[in-house]
Design an enzyme around this catalytic site. Structure first.
Site, short mmCIF file in Angstrom:
data_model
loop_
_atom_site.label_atom_id
_atom_site.label_comp_id
_atom_site.label_asym_id
_atom_site.label_seq_id
_atom_site.Cartn_x
_atom_site.Cartn_y
_atom_site.Cartn_z
N SER A 17 0.81 -1.22 0.00
CA SER A 17 0.00 0.00 0.00
C SER A 17 0.84 1.27 0.00
CB SER A 17 -0.93 0.01 1.21
OG SER A 17 -0.20 -0.08 2.43
N ASP A 188 0.13 6.40 11.02
CA ASP A 188 -0.12 5.21 11.80
C ASP A 188 1.16 4.43 12.07
OD1 ASP A 188 0.44 4.23 9.29
OD2 ASP A 188 -1.41 3.08 9.06
N HIS A 191 2.14 4.00 7.18
CA HIS A 191 1.82 4.70 5.94
C HIS A 191 2.28 6.15 6.00
CE1 HIS A 191 -1.06 1.31 6.03
NE2 HIS A 191 -0.76 1.27 4.75
#
Length: 210
Positions: A17, A188, A191
């Site tokens: 991601s 977080d 990310h």
């Protein structure tokens, strides 16, 4: 070491991601909205006379086994000139949120396997980006026990495969100290924020001699 981008090179980014950043959900953003897009913009700005193609094949949620499963279709078949890989933090994260353990040995074997295929089938330069963690919660410090050996694997493989190494973990943790808190770099802990992505892109461009 740095890599050399010839004027019509194809550069392919692989990962999870952190590389994906919306490229699969938003058709008008094939490079996503993270470090890949920013790095591409930096290169294009510095090399306006070039015709370099950038391809993002990051898939959110991927660990090393997922990347290995799609490696041929998503990396080898496009025949890129440069392959940039950022993978590993999900292999750590799943241990702590789901109890799914990928040993360091398996991680290294799978990573070595995909790099071996790239070396044997592509005449491509490699960039390996360390997986990283910028802890924002106290319990995330315990993740380092699992992640740090994976970072060492990436460092060893960069030497073994003569790949350029982007030492992202130290870079982003140092930036967090300078910025006044981890949340300014990775909201977080995993990310990156826009600032975090910009720092990654700047370091990536430096490996391309820019």
């Amino acid at each position: 070491m740095t890599i050399s981008l010839h004027r019509s090179a194809t550069v392919l980014f692989q990962g999870d991601s952190i590389t994906d950043v919306g490229r699969l959900e938003e058709r008008d953003s094939p490079l996503g909205k993270g470090y890949v897009r920013v790095a591409a913009e930096r290169v294009r700005s510095a090399r306006p006379d070039s015709d370099i193609t950038f391809v993002n094949r990051g898939v959110s949620g991927d660990g090393i086994s997922d990347l290995r499963a799609r490696w041929r279709e998503d990396t080898l078949e496009p025949e890129p000139d440069v392959v940039s890989v950022l993978i590993g933090v999900n292999d750590t994260w799943r241990r702590y949120d789901s109890g799914v353990v990928t040993s360091t040995r398996v991680f290294e074997n799978d990573y070595r396997a995909i790099l071996t295929e790239a070396r044997e089938e592509l005449d491509a330069q490699l960039i390996l980006i360390e997986p990283f963690l910028v802890p924002v919660r106290a319990e995330q410090w315990a993740w380092r026990e699992d992640l740090d050996p994976r970072i060492q694997v990436v460092r060893r493989l960069s030497e073994e495969f003569d790949a350029a190494l982007l030492a992202a973990d130290g870079l982003l943790n140092q930036a967090a100290r300078a910025a006044g808190g981890a949340e300014y770099i990775a909201g977080d802990g995993v990310h990156p924020t826009p600032l975090g992505h910009s720092l990654l892109a700047e370091a990536w461009a430096a490996l391309a001699g820019l």
